[in-house]
Design an enzyme around this catalytic site. Sequence first.
Site, mmCIF file in Angstrom:
data_model
loop_
_atom_site.group_PDB
_atom_site.id
_atom_site.type_symbol
_atom_site.label_atom_id
_atom_site.label_comp_id
_atom_site.label_asym_id
_atom_site.label_seq_id
_atom_site.Cartn_x
_atom_site.Cartn_y
_atom_site.Cartn_z
ATOM 1 C CG HIS A 33 1.579 0.431 7.115
ATOM 2 N ND1 HIS A 33 2.390 -0.519 6.540
ATOM 3 C CD2 HIS A 33 1.911 1.610 6.522
ATOM 4 C CE1 HIS A 33 3.182 0.057 5.654
ATOM 5 N NE2 HIS A 33 2.909 1.355 5.632
ATOM 6 C CD GLU A 83 -0.716 -4.549 8.557
ATOM 7 O OE1 GLU A 83 -0.334 -5.368 7.704
ATOM 8 O OE2 GLU A 83 -0.834 -3.334 8.314
ATOM 9 C CB CYS A 86 5.101 -4.063 4.961
ATOM 10 S SG CYS A 86 4.938 -3.005 6.433
ATOM 11 C CB CYS A 98 2.902 -4.435 9.551
ATOM 12 S SG CYS A 98 2.420 -2.733 9.158
#
Length: 153
Positions: free
Chosen positions: A56, A58, A86, A89
Amino acid sequence: MIDIFTDEYFMKEALKEAQNAFEKNEVPVGCVIVFNNRIIARSHNLTECLNDVTAHAEMQAITAAANTLGGKYLIDCKAYITLEPCGMCASALNWAQVSEVIYGASDEKKGYHSINPQMLHPKTLVKKDIMEKECSEIIKLFFQQKRKRKEHK
């Protein structure tokens, strides 16, 4: 003197990263990490390119920022993210002790708030809805196009 380094300024930079993801057929989420009004890391989702569900925006940016600073903690850093983090993260941002998380669009289905609003470090400041319209639009457009492609197959 006018401060050009506003939340909107940095969110626009995160949106550039989201656009990079969009162009790679990745879910268009972008993240920049800022220290002393300087971007020290930028990334976007790379889960398809890297065949890695943890890639992801992040996660990529946290790693890059830690490498830039030479340590695993991102104290006094701000993370600008186009979509609410999410759970994975948010936990990573917690462990990294990011001082501030600023995000654009909320994620009602998979955002950390729907799992546990206390996932971030207790000292982390949170700002949401920064450029929410622009951050939401790129996500909506991506999934509209994805649905159209499926319909035409």
